[in-house]
Scaffold this motif. Structure first.
Motif, PDB file in Angstrom:
ATOM      1  N   SER A  52      25.644  52.839 -77.738  1.00 33.77           N
ATOM      2  CA  SER A  52      25.062  52.883 -79.071  1.00 33.77           C
ATOM      3  C   SER A  52      23.877  51.934 -79.133  1.00 33.77           C
ATOM      4  CB  SER A  52      26.109  52.498 -80.123  1.00 33.77           C
ATOM      5  OG  SER A  52      25.513  52.417 -81.410  1.00 33.77           O
ATOM      6  N   GLY A  66      28.649  57.402 -78.419  1.00 30.93           N
ATOM      7  CA  GLY A  66      29.754  56.752 -77.754  1.00 30.93           C
ATOM      8  C   GLY A  66      30.454  57.679 -76.808  1.00 30.93           C
ATOM      9  N   GLN A  96      39.965  48.068 -70.732  1.00 31.29           N
ATOM     10  CA  GLN A  96      39.340  49.371 -70.562  1.00 31.29           C
ATOM     11  C   GLN A  96      40.075  50.128 -69.472  1.00 31.29           C
ATOM     12  OE1 GLN A  96      35.076  49.162 -69.966  1.00 31.29           O
ATOM     13  NE2 GLN A  96      34.987  47.164 -70.962  1.00 31.29           N
ATOM     14  N   PHE A 112      34.534  47.343 -81.941  1.00 31.80           N
ATOM     15  CA  PHE A 112      34.404  48.326 -80.853  1.00 31.80           C
ATOM     16  C   PHE A 112      33.107  48.013 -80.115  1.00 31.80           C
ATOM     17  CE2 PHE A 112      33.554  52.149 -78.606  1.00 31.80           C
ATOM     18  CZ  PHE A 112      34.744  52.855 -78.495  1.00 31.80           C
ATOM     19  N   PHE A 122      39.824  51.737 -74.922  1.00 33.77           N
ATOM     20  CA  PHE A 122      38.429  51.433 -75.133  1.00 33.77           C
ATOM     21  C   PHE A 122      38.247  49.932 -75.352  1.00 33.77           C
ATOM     22  CE2 PHE A 122      39.131  55.758 -76.688  1.00 33.77           C
ATOM     23  CZ  PHE A 122      38.248  56.442 -75.876  1.00 33.77           C
ATOM     24  N   GLY A 141      26.590  47.500 -80.846  1.00 31.98           N
ATOM     25  CA  GLY A 141      25.762  48.232 -79.891  1.00 31.98           C
ATOM     26  C   GLY A 141      24.862  47.330 -79.077  1.00 31.98           C
ATOM     27  N   SER A 176      31.824  58.049 -83.591  1.00 31.77           N
ATOM     28  CA  SER A 176      30.955  56.934 -83.237  1.00 31.77           C
ATOM     29  C   SER A 176      29.739  57.475 -82.524  1.00 31.77           C
ATOM     30  CB  SER A 176      31.684  55.951 -82.332  1.00 31.77           C
ATOM     31  OG  SER A 176      31.962  56.544 -81.104  1.00 31.77           O
ATOM     32  N   LEU A 179      31.141  48.506 -85.074  1.00 28.43           N
ATOM     33  CA  LEU A 179      30.735  48.972 -83.753  1.00 28.43           C
ATOM     34  C   LEU A 179      29.531  48.146 -83.314  1.00 28.43           C
ATOM     35  CD1 LEU A 179      30.531  52.549 -82.431  1.00 28.43           C
ATOM     36  CD2 LEU A 179      28.513  51.136 -82.233  1.00 28.43           C
ATOM     37  N   ASP A 199      30.364  49.028 -77.732  1.00 27.23           N
ATOM     38  CA  ASP A 199      29.846  50.327 -77.264  1.00 27.23           C
ATOM     39  C   ASP A 199      28.467  50.127 -76.656  1.00 27.23           C
ATOM     40  OD1 ASP A 199      29.295  52.912 -76.753  1.00 27.23           O
ATOM     41  OD2 ASP A 199      29.318  53.611 -78.828  1.00 27.23           O
TER      42      ASP A 199
END
Length: 432
Positions: free
Chosen positions: A219, A169, A352, A214, A195, A320, A166, A318, A216
């Motif tokens: 990102s 990340g 997390q 995900f 995560f 961002g 990723s 993902l 992130d």
């Protein structure tokens, strides 16, 4: 200057110095030896001196005669070059090269290597040449530093500490690759990492697809795996990507498409739009499992939160910071140090944590600084030093004045509001 009646400039020493600085070094040395009538030479002296040098130079050099030359423009129609059609060496289909050939991408590793060897293609750039390859980029897949092309990177079916692919990340957990598939091993003894993986729903017209996202914050883009992209039947705008990670690890996605997706929170059914979502060939995010019941028994702060349990979930998208509304945390539930933290986002609650192993657990010590007490002590010391050095006003008087004041104080007394004085008489004795 004389014609314009600018007589002030004729005696300007700064202008004269600037003109002298522009002369060659040899002429600069000759200028002080030139006889001058006044202490401050004027522009008239400089002009006469340069004129004499030019006259002398014209007598020892011969004039140059240049031949006249001209040019004639004429137009001719050059023969059209035939553009060579791009053709793939693998499938013999026009319009693409081996880098973007679907057949070559889907082929096994051994078949790719045999094809490159038989056609004498370079393993770094996948082209044919007879000199050293100029391509210096490393592979970059799973942290590989080899200088082969990413399309021929071999995935070893052995235990390895895999780095996440990723982009921008955090460091990922240790994945175990087995012939049956990939799964993540976690234990309280070896440490655990969770995560921001959250279950979501993709909505395309009447079709609803359950998957995982995900979140992130490192990102800059929102990326979706091409497999789920095709499964949803999406058609986007072609928008090639050039992705860059740490240590100059790069990745090109020439077939990327940009779309807007509708997602939903499975817990409350709220719908949202994800803007600027780019498709990538392989996202390959880490697999994660969560048993919320077991975690809630160990960590009371997680009890009662709407967090779903899942096993071997691999995120297919993902999200961002270009969709920051879904990445930011609205509310948190935390416990002691190194315990999991539950974060509430617009897409639901996520977990997390990073719990180090017991063998490597670090003890955090807090040191109370006594800087304020030290400053106060230093202030008092300096204050005392200044008070000792301070001078007091002392009266300056002579010896006679001091004796007179002492005698006045000893012979004068205040009684009933009046001063009384004592007089001393000197009795002279006469000797016969």
């Amino acid at each position: 200057m004389e014609a314009c009646e600018l007589t002030g400039y004729m005696q300007n020493p700064m202008l004269l110095q600037e003109l002298l600085e522009k002369l060659p070094t040899q002429l600069k040395l000759q200028w002080p030896m030139f006889p001058k009538d006044a202490k401050t030479p004027s522009m008239e002296f400089l002009s006469k001196w340069i004129y004499d040098i030019a006259e002398a130079a014209s007598q020892v050099t011969s004039p140059l005669y240049h031949k006249k030359s001209g040019s004639l423009n004429h137009h001719t129609e050059a023969p059209k070059k035939q553009v060579k059609e791009i053709k793939c060496v693998v499938c013999n289909e026009p319009g693409h090269k081996i880098h973007s050939c679907p057949s070559f991408k889907a082929a096994p590793h051994q078949q790719k290597m045999s094809f490159l060897k038989n056609h004498k293609l370079c393993q770094q750039c996948l082209n044919r040449h007879h000199q050293k390859c100029q391509r210096e980029k490393v592979c970059g897949i799973r942290g590989s530093r080899s200088k082969h092309h990413p399309l021929i990177h071999e995935m070893q079916p052995t235990l390895e500490a895999a780095k996440s692919s990723s982009l921008k990340g955090p460091a990922m957990v240790t994945n175990v690759h087995t012939p049956k598939g990939n799964h993540t091993q976690r234990s309280r003894e070896s440490g655990s990492t969770y995560f921001s993986v959250i279950p979501i729903q993709f909505i395309n017209k009447t079709k609803v697809t359950n998957t995982f996202a995900f979140l992130d914050e490192g990102s800059a883009l929102t990326l979706i795996d091409n497999k789920i992209f095709k499964q949803l039947g999406l058609n986007g705008v072609p928008d090639p990507l050039y992705l860059k990670w740490t240590n100059d690890t790069t990745r090109e996605e020439n077939a990327s498409e940009r779309v807007t997706l509708m997602v939903a929170n499975p817990h409350n059914g709220n719908h949202f739009h994800l803007e600027e979502v780019h498709s990538v060939d392989t996202l390959d995010l880490p697999v994660q499992s969560i048993d919320i019941r077991a975690l809630a028994k160990e960590f009371p702060q997680l009890a009662g939160l709407p967090i779903a349990s899942y096993t071997n979930a691999r995120p297919s998208i993902l999200i961002g910071t270009n969709n920051w509304n879904f990445v930011i945390t609205l509310k948190i539930k935390e416990g002691a140090w190194h315990q999991p933290i539950a974060s509430k986002t617009r897409l639901g609650w996520t977990l997390q944590s990073f719990t180090p192993s017991r063998a490597t657990r670090a003890n955090v010590s807090v040191r109370m600084c006594g800087c304020r007490d030290a400053d106060a002590k230093m202030h008092n010391i300096i204050k005392q030093a200044f008070s000792l050095d301070a001078t007091t006003a002392k009266p300056l008087s002579s010896l006679e004045e001091t004796q007179a004041l002492t005698r006045l104080e000893s012979t004068t007394a205040l009684k009933n509001g009046r001063f009384s004085l004592k007089f001393y008489y000197l009795i002279a004795t006469q000797t016969h």
